[in-house]
Design a protein around this motif. Sequence first.
Motif, PDB file in Angstrom:
ATOM      1  N   SER A  48      40.269  37.693  31.023  1.00  0.00           N
ATOM      2  CA  SER A  48      39.649  39.010  30.842  1.00  0.00           C
ATOM      3  C   SER A  48      38.642  39.371  31.924  1.00  0.00           C
ATOM      4  O   SER A  48      38.381  40.556  32.145  1.00  0.00           O
ATOM      5  N   VAL A  49      38.056  38.371  32.591  1.00  0.00           N
ATOM      6  CA  VAL A  49      36.976  38.662  33.542  1.00  0.00           C
ATOM      7  C   VAL A  49      37.312  38.174  34.956  1.00  0.00           C
ATOM      8  O   VAL A  49      37.353  38.970  35.898  1.00  0.00           O
ATOM      9  N   ILE A  50      37.552  36.867  35.095  1.00  0.00           N
ATOM     10  CA  ILE A  50      37.664  36.275  36.437  1.00  0.00           C
ATOM     11  C   ILE A  50      38.874  36.816  37.194  1.00  0.00           C
ATOM     12  O   ILE A  50      38.737  37.321  38.322  1.00  0.00           O
ATOM     13  N   TYR A  51      40.077  36.711  36.581  1.00  0.00           N
ATOM     14  CA  TYR A  51      41.285  37.156  37.281  1.00  0.00           C
ATOM     15  C   TYR A  51      41.259  38.657  37.591  1.00  0.00           C
ATOM     16  O   TYR A  51      41.570  39.059  38.721  1.00  0.00           O
ATOM     17  N   PRO A  52      40.893  39.541  36.624  1.00  0.00           N
ATOM     18  CA  PRO A  52      40.789  40.967  36.968  1.00  0.00           C
ATOM     19  C   PRO A  52      39.761  41.243  38.058  1.00  0.00           C
ATOM     20  O   PRO A  52      39.970  42.126  38.904  1.00  0.00           O
ATOM     21  N   LEU A  53      38.649  40.504  38.044  1.00  0.00           N
ATOM     22  CA  LEU A  53      37.620  40.703  39.070  1.00  0.00           C
ATOM     23  C   LEU A  53      38.142  40.327  40.450  1.00  0.00           C
ATOM     24  O   LEU A  53      37.902  41.034  41.439  1.00  0.00           O
ATOM     25  N   ILE A  54      38.872  39.215  40.516  1.00  0.00           N
ATOM     26  CA  ILE A  54      39.463  38.802  41.795  1.00  0.00           C
ATOM     27  C   ILE A  54      40.466  39.845  42.283  1.00  0.00           C
ATOM     28  O   ILE A  54      40.535  40.160  43.479  1.00  0.00           O
ATOM     29  N   LYS A  55      41.234  40.397  41.345  1.00  0.00           N
ATOM     30  CA  LYS A  55      42.218  41.431  41.708  1.00  0.00           C
ATOM     31  C   LYS A  55      41.534  42.685  42.234  1.00  0.00           C
ATOM     32  O   LYS A  55      42.003  43.309  43.197  1.00  0.00           O
ATOM     33  N   LYS A  56      40.403  43.070  41.625  1.00  0.00           N
ATOM     34  CA  LYS A  56      39.673  44.253  42.077  1.00  0.00           C
ATOM     35  C   LYS A  56      39.087  44.055  43.471  1.00  0.00           C
ATOM     36  O   LYS A  56      38.864  45.023  44.201  1.00  0.00           O
ATOM     37  N   CYS A  57      38.829  42.800  43.812  1.00  0.00           N
ATOM     38  CA  CYS A  57      38.306  42.505  45.154  1.00  0.00           C
ATOM     39  C   CYS A  57      39.403  42.561  46.216  1.00  0.00           C
ATOM     40  O   CYS A  57      39.138  42.304  47.403  1.00  0.00           O
ATOM     41  N   GLY A  58      40.623  42.881  45.793  1.00  0.00           N
ATOM     42  CA  GLY A  58      41.724  43.021  46.735  1.00  0.00           C
ATOM     43  C   GLY A  58      42.416  41.731  47.093  1.00  0.00           C
ATOM     44  O   GLY A  58      43.214  41.689  48.033  1.00  0.00           O
ATOM     45  N   LEU A  59      42.122  40.658  46.352  1.00  0.00           N
ATOM     46  CA  LEU A  59      42.744  39.367  46.634  1.00  0.00           C
ATOM     47  C   LEU A  59      43.966  39.169  45.753  1.00  0.00           C
ATOM     48  O   LEU A  59      43.932  39.453  44.553  1.00  0.00           O
ATOM     49  N   ASN A  60      45.031  38.696  46.356  1.00  0.00           N
ATOM     50  CA  ASN A  60      46.278  38.437  45.622  1.00  0.00           C
ATOM     51  C   ASN A  60      46.259  36.987  45.134  1.00  0.00           C
ATOM     52  O   ASN A  60      46.741  36.084  45.814  1.00  0.00           O
ATOM     53  N   PHE A  61      45.661  36.793  43.961  1.00  0.00           N
ATOM     54  CA  PHE A  61      45.489  35.441  43.413  1.00  0.00           C
ATOM     55  C   PHE A  61      46.748  35.076  42.623  1.00  0.00           C
ATOM     56  O   PHE A  61      46.784  35.132  41.394  1.00  0.00           O
ATOM     57  N   THR A  62      47.788  34.682  43.357  1.00  0.00           N
ATOM     58  CA  THR A  62      49.095  34.411  42.753  1.00  0.00           C
ATOM     59  C   THR A  62      49.040  33.161  41.870  1.00  0.00           C
ATOM     60  O   THR A  62      48.106  32.352  41.974  1.00  0.00           O
ATOM     61  N   PRO A  63      50.037  32.974  40.988  1.00  0.00           N
ATOM     62  CA  PRO A  63      50.053  31.776  40.137  1.00  0.00           C
ATOM     63  C   PRO A  63      49.953  30.469  40.913  1.00  0.00           C
ATOM     64  O   PRO A  63      49.229  29.558  40.503  1.00  0.00           O
ATOM     65  N   LEU A  64      50.651  30.362  42.030  1.00  0.00           N
ATOM     66  CA  LEU A  64      50.615  29.114  42.788  1.00  0.00           C
ATOM     67  C   LEU A  64      49.262  28.897  43.454  1.00  0.00           C
ATOM     68  O   LEU A  64      48.813  27.756  43.623  1.00  0.00           O
ATOM     69  N   LYS A  65      48.584  29.971  43.829  1.00  0.00           N
ATOM     70  CA  LYS A  65      47.224  29.839  44.363  1.00  0.00           C
ATOM     71  C   LYS A  65      46.274  29.360  43.268  1.00  0.00           C
ATOM     72  O   LYS A  65      45.386  28.539  43.504  1.00  0.00           O
ATOM     73  N   ARG A  66      46.473  29.872  42.055  1.00  0.00           N
ATOM     74  CA  ARG A  66      45.646  29.418  40.924  1.00  0.00           C
ATOM     75  C   ARG A  66      45.851  27.921  40.694  1.00  0.00           C
ATOM     76  O   ARG A  66      44.891  27.177  40.458  1.00  0.00           O
ATOM     77  N   MET A  67      47.106  27.488  40.729  1.00  0.00           N
ATOM     78  CA  MET A  67      47.397  26.073  40.496  1.00  0.00           C
ATOM     79  C   MET A  67      46.790  25.199  41.589  1.00  0.00           C
ATOM     80  O   MET A  67      46.297  24.096  41.320  1.00  0.00           O
TER      81      MET A  67
ATOM     82  N   THR B  76      58.932  31.833  47.670  1.00  0.00           N
ATOM     83  CA  THR B  76      59.191  33.250  47.412  1.00  0.00           C
ATOM     84  C   THR B  76      59.402  33.433  45.915  1.00  0.00           C
ATOM     85  O   THR B  76      60.285  32.802  45.320  1.00  0.00           O
ATOM     86  N   TYR B  77      58.577  34.281  45.293  1.00  0.00           N
ATOM     87  CA  TYR B  77      58.675  34.492  43.849  1.00  0.00           C
ATOM     88  C   TYR B  77      59.976  35.214  43.505  1.00  0.00           C
ATOM     89  O   TYR B  77      60.461  36.070  44.267  1.00  0.00           O
ATOM     90  N   MET B  78      60.525  34.874  42.350  1.00  0.00           N
ATOM     91  CA  MET B  78      61.819  35.407  41.936  1.00  0.00           C
ATOM     92  C   MET B  78      61.673  36.182  40.632  1.00  0.00           C
ATOM     93  O   MET B  78      60.768  35.931  39.834  1.00  0.00           O
ATOM     94  N   ASP B  79      62.603  37.105  40.436  1.00  0.00           N
ATOM     95  CA  ASP B  79      62.772  37.752  39.135  1.00  0.00           C
ATOM     96  C   ASP B  79      64.153  37.340  38.632  1.00  0.00           C
ATOM     97  O   ASP B  79      65.163  37.971  38.974  1.00  0.00           O
ATOM     98  N   PRO B  80      64.228  36.248  37.840  1.00  0.00           N
ATOM     99  CA  PRO B  80      65.544  35.738  37.416  1.00  0.00           C
ATOM    100  C   PRO B  80      66.414  36.772  36.738  1.00  0.00           C
ATOM    101  O   PRO B  80      67.626  36.825  36.971  1.00  0.00           O
ATOM    102  N   ALA B  81      65.799  37.633  35.911  1.00  0.00           N
ATOM    103  CA  ALA B  81      66.584  38.648  35.198  1.00  0.00           C
ATOM    104  C   ALA B  81      67.239  39.610  36.187  1.00  0.00           C
ATOM    105  O   ALA B  81      68.408  39.993  36.028  1.00  0.00           O
ATOM    106  N   GLU B  82      66.486  39.992  37.228  1.00  0.00           N
ATOM    107  CA  GLU B  82      67.032  40.919  38.229  1.00  0.00           C
ATOM    108  C   GLU B  82      68.145  40.257  39.037  1.00  0.00           C
ATOM    109  O   GLU B  82      69.174  40.879  39.322  1.00  0.00           O
ATOM    110  N   ILE B  83      67.935  38.971  39.401  1.00  0.00           N
ATOM    111  CA  ILE B  83      68.958  38.247  40.162  1.00  0.00           C
ATOM    112  C   ILE B  83      70.234  38.102  39.341  1.00  0.00           C
ATOM    113  O   ILE B  83      71.350  38.331  39.835  1.00  0.00           O
TER     114      ILE B  83
END
Length: 709
Positions: free
Chosen positions: A333-352, A660-667
Motif C-alpha cells: 500500500s505504501v512502499i511499492y506505490p511510492l517507488i512507482k510514483k518516483c518513476g522507478l520501474n521496480f519489477t518483480p525480479l528487482k524486488r527479489m 523478458t517478461y511474458m504474458d502466457p495467456a497472450e502467447i
Amino acid sequence: MHVIAPSAFAQDVAVCGYPLSIFFIVVNEFCERFSYYGMRAVLVLYFKYFLRWDDDMSTSIYHTFVALCYLTPILGAIVADSWLGKFKTIIYLSIVYTLGQVAMAVSAIHDITDTDKDGTPDDMTFHVVMSMVGLFLIALGTGGIKPCVAAFGGDQFSDSQEKQRRTFFSVFYLCINGGSLLSTIITPILRAQECGIHTKQSCYPLAFGVPAALMVVALVVFIVGSGMYYKAEPQGNIMMDVCRCIGFAIKNRYRHRSGRYPKRQHWMDWAEEKYDKLLIAQIKMVLKVLFLYIPLPMFWTLFDQKGALVIQPDQMQTVNPILILTLVPIMDSVIYPLIKKCGLNFTPLKRMTVGMFLAALAFVCAALVQVEIDKSLPTFPSASQSQLKLLNMGAEPLKVKLPDNVQLELPPNQASEQYLTFGEEEIIVSVESRVGVTRALFLTKGVRETLLLPANISSEWLLTEDVKAKPQQGNNAVRFINGMLTGVNVSIAGAEPTLLEPEYYSNYSQIKTGITTFTIRSGSESCDYRREFGFGSSYTFLIHSTFKFGPSCHESISAVEDIKPNSVHMALQIPQYFFITAGEVMFSVTGLEFSYSQAPSNMKAVLQAGWLLTVAIGNFIVLIVAELAKIPEQWAEYVLFASLLIAVCFFFSIMAYFYTYMDPAEIEAQFKKNVDDDKDDRALKQKMNFAKDSVESDDEKDENKQTQL
C-alpha cells in the motif's frame, strides 16, 4: 480445457471485489499453516527431550523433513495438473496430512516410568516408528497441497480481476504467517504444560494434538466451499507430454547436429516435427522461469536458519511473522506505490534481488550480534583440559596453593571467582587455615569441577561435576550444597522436597526465568529463599555451616555463579529480524505471484512446485555446508553464508536484467489463433484445389468431346 463451473450464486457473489470462494481458501490456508508450524515449532525439542536424540541427529532429521516437505510439491503438482485436478488433490492429500498429524500426536503419548541402564527410555521403538511415519505423511500431505492451493486460489479470478489476483498472493502470504505466528506462540505453551499419569512431563501429545485438530478444521472448511469453486479439470498427463517433447527435441537436435540442417531459433524448436507448437511454446515459458530459479536456493539456505539466530527464549521467533503481518500491507500500500510514483520501474525480479540482498544483510547483523554473545560466553574446557573451582564451606578464611605457584584466598562461605584450567590429570592442592593440609586431586578431562572444602579441612574433600554448557531453552541450572552437619529438605516452588545430606550436594534442577522460591525445611522449621533468574545461567547455592532458621535465614545462603546469564539484550536481534523479514516479503511474496503469472495455463501447479523445489535444495545446502565447512565459530558461519548469498545475488541480478517478461495467456492465444488460421488456410486451399480440379475436369471433358467429334 474442460471446466467444472461453480454455482451461479458463487459466480455472482463477490465480497470486496473478491470471489466468495477465496475466503474458504484463505481460511483453509491459515488453519493448515497453524497445523504445520505448530508441529514444527516443538519438533526439535521433541527429538531431543522425548526421543533423547543428540543435537546433530535432531538437526539432521529436522532439515531432512523440511527438505522433503518442499520436494513432494513436484508429486502434488504432477497429480493435480495431469490426473486429479487441483481440487481433488487438495482434498485427498489433506486427508493424508491429517493422518500424519494424528500419528505424531499418538507417537508422543507415553508416560516414562522405566529406563534402561544408560538412562534412555526402554520402549522408544514404537514412538520413533510412529513419529517417522507421521512425519512422512505430513511431508507428503503439506508438500503435495502446497503448489495446488496457491494456484487454485489464482484460478478463482477472471481475466478482468488481475489486480485482485496480485493482491490475493499477498493476502495468501499473510494467512501463512498469521497461522505461523499464533502456532509459534501457542504450541510451546501447550508443550510446557505438565501431563502424565505416573510422572509429570512436557505435554507433547497436546502440542501435536492441537495442530492435528486444526488440520481437520482446514479440511472441513475447504470441503464446505466446494460448490463455489472454479475447478479446472486436468488436461491429460501434461508432465509426460512435456518430458517426451523435451526428450525428442534433444534427440532430434543430436541426430541433426551436422551443418547441413538449418539452425533453429531455440533448441526446443527441434521438436516441431512431431509436437504441437503450442506445447513447445508452453515448455519454453516454463524452462525460461526454471532457469531463472537456479540461484534461488541460496536464499532459502539462509532463511531456514533464522531459528539459529535466536538467543532466548525460543518464542523470539514470533518476531518474524509479526513483522510480516506488518510489512506486507505496508509494502503493497505504501512502499511499492511510492517507488512507482518516483518513476522507478521496480519489477518483480528487482524486488527479489533486493530481497536477497536484505537477507544477506540480516546475517551480517547476526554475525555482529554473535560476536557480542561470544564475548559473554564462558570458556569451557577442551577434551584435553580440566577446569576447577574451589568453594570454602567453612566459617574461617582459607589460603590455597595450586600448581604453577597459583595462590588463592577464599573468604568464608565463598568460592573462587573463576574456574582454573589445568592440563594435568593429577594436581597437588595445599589448604591452610588453623592447620595445613596437602592432598593430590585427580581431575577429569573435558569436565568442570568444584572442590568442596568443608569447615574441618582435615575431613573428606568432595569433587562435584559441574554444568559444562549453557542451559538450553532459556532455563537456568541450580543446585544446593548443604554445609551444615545436619540434613535438610530442599524444595523448589512447591515441588516435592529432596533430602540433602550433611556436607553434600544435590543434582541440578532446571529453573525458568523469573522469581523462584526455594523452601528449606528441617523438622517443623522452614525458610523461604527467593531469587530472580535471567536466561541461561547456572548457580550453586551454599547453605552455610552456621545456618539458622528465622526471618534472616536467607542471609545464611551464598549464591555462587558458575555460568553467567545471557547479557546480550534480545532487542539487538530486532535489526536482523527486520532485514530477514523485509527480504522475505520482497523475495517470497513476489516469487509466489511471479511463478503464477509467468506459468502457462496447464502448468500453474508445476511451476509453483518448481518454486518450492528451491526451498528443498536450500535445506540440503544447509546440511552439506554445515557438514563440509565445520566452522567452529558461529559468527564466521554467518559471514560465510552472507558472502555466498551476495555472490548469488550478483549473478541473479544479471540473469534478471536479460529476462523478458511474458504474458502466457497472450502467447497461448496467439498460437491458438495461428493454429486456427492454419486450419482456415488449409480449408481454403482445399476448396481452391477442389474448384481447380473441377475446372480441369470440365476442360478435360470438353477436350475429350472435341477429340471424339
